[in-house]
Scaffold this motif. Structure first.
Motif, short mmCIF file in Angstrom:
data_model
loop_
_atom_site.label_atom_id
_atom_site.label_comp_id
_atom_site.label_asym_id
_atom_site.label_seq_id
_atom_site.Cartn_x
_atom_site.Cartn_y
_atom_site.Cartn_z
N UNK A 164 -22.70 -2.95 -18.17
CA UNK A 164 -22.39 -4.30 -17.71
C UNK A 164 -21.35 -4.26 -16.61
N UNK A 165 -21.45 -5.32 -15.80
CA UNK A 165 -20.51 -5.40 -14.69
C UNK A 165 -19.10 -5.64 -15.25
N UNK A 166 -18.15 -4.95 -14.70
CA UNK A 166 -16.78 -5.14 -15.17
C UNK A 166 -16.29 -6.50 -14.73
N UNK A 167 -15.72 -7.17 -15.70
CA UNK A 167 -15.17 -8.49 -15.41
C UNK A 167 -13.68 -8.36 -15.26
N UNK A 227 -31.19 0.08 -13.65
CA UNK A 227 -31.75 1.41 -13.38
C UNK A 227 -33.19 1.29 -12.90
N UNK A 228 -33.91 0.38 -13.49
CA UNK A 228 -35.29 0.16 -13.07
C UNK A 228 -35.38 -1.25 -12.50
N UNK A 229 -36.23 -1.38 -11.53
CA UNK A 229 -36.33 -2.68 -10.88
C UNK A 229 -36.78 -3.72 -11.90
N UNK A 230 -36.06 -4.79 -11.97
CA UNK A 230 -36.38 -5.85 -12.94
C UNK A 230 -35.82 -5.61 -14.33
N UNK A 231 -35.20 -4.45 -14.55
CA UNK A 231 -34.69 -4.13 -15.87
C UNK A 231 -33.23 -4.50 -16.04
N UNK A 232 -32.71 -4.30 -17.23
CA UNK A 232 -31.31 -4.65 -17.48
C UNK A 232 -30.37 -3.62 -16.88
#
Lengths: 202, 96
Positions: A50-53, A41-46
């Motif tokens: 999570x990406x769906x695997x 959401x923010x540059x450099x942030x988490x």
């Protein structure tokens, strides 16, 4: 929020479902403007989510091969188990043909029999076949258990009828298969006399 | 207790007397586990009845002898004494 003067309208709105409760609805669909999973959401942030695997996609060949291996493994295991237990590879048409020990129950049975030996005579007579088998097979010369055997012998002699003769017959069978302890020796002759009398009377 | 080898409680065995070398059918409660007690044997053979409460097995002793089918639920075990007659017939009696 609602105006106190409009309290009646608020209740009506609640009943009609027009009042929305605050909080996160876990069943809600993703908004069209939501970031894709894995994006920060923010540059450099988490990432917010999570990406769906995606799981590994199995090909048809892989599935068939795994199934075939499973069938072969199961069959091999069944053969090994069958051979270890002395079974033939052919079907056993009659269930219950396999001998199985019940050692975990022997201690429980002995304990129960010791209680029965000095308990109600009705229970002893009711389950006398089981009791006699336990005493003969696993009781040794246990005094408590043979006290129960002697009580059964007394019952058989006092009964003197078919019930008593049946019990006497089983007790005599025990004496013929193994040497009874001294406390039971005095019963052998009268029990045999009872059995002979019943047989002669048939 | 029916000392002629009949039923009491829930376990029945047919035929009784049984035939030497033949089969007997045990009936009881569905999925019940009963035990075959042969006088002189240290092992109790476990038999699991099917969903209809039935199981058939070979007669485990020779003619002239007997065995007991019991659920081993002391102090009031359901048990049936099964006498076995030889194939030549005759009055069943205990072996000396």
């Amino acid at each position: 929020m609602h105006d106190g003067d409009d309290e009646g309208d608020f209740d009506e709105d609640v009943r009609e479902g027009k009042v929305f409760r605050t909080g996160i609805d876990p069943q809600a669909e993703r908004a069209w403007y939501a970031l894709p999973p894995g994006c920060a959401a923010l540059e450099g942030g988490p990432p917010e989510q999570p990406e769906e695997v995606h799981g590994t996609r199995w090909s048809r060949r892989t599935i068939l091969g795994a199934g075939l291996l499973g069938v072969i493994g199961f069959a091999a295991g069944a053969v090994v188990v069958g051979l270890r237990e002395g079974r033939s590879l052919g079907p056993s048409p009659i269930p219950g043909d396999r001998m199985r020990e019940v050692p975990e129950r022997i201690a429980v049975l002995l304990r129960g029999c010791r209680t029965m030996a000095r308990g109600a005579i009705d229970d002893l007579v009711y389950s006398h076949q089981t009791f006699i088998w336990v005493v003969e097979s696993h009781g040794g010369d246990d005094e408590d258990l043979w006290y129960g055997i002697c009580r059964l012998a007394d019952y058989a002699l006092l009964d003197g009828a078919a019930r008593g003769a049946a019990i006497a017959e089983q007790l005599l069978g025990v004496c013929h298969r193994r040497a009874p302890p001294p406390c039971f020796l005095r019963y052998r002759v009268p029990l045999q006399r009872l059995v002979d009398t019943k047989r002669a009377g048939k | 207790m029916d000392f002629d080898g009949g039923e009491l409680g829930g376990i029945t065995v047919e035929p009784n007397p049984a035939q030497d070398g033949g089969k007997v059918t045990i009936r009881g409660k569905p999925n019940q586990e009963v035990y075959i007690l042969v006088p002189g044997d240290k092992e109790a053979r476990a038999v699991k009845l099917d969903k209809d409460g039935k199981s058939t097995l070979k007669v485990p002793v020779a003619g002239g002898k007997s065995f007991t089918v019991s659920d081993l639920n002391l102090p009031r075990a359901d048990e049936v004494l099964v006498r076995v007659v030889s194939s030549l017939g005759g009055v069943p009696h205990a072996t000396r």
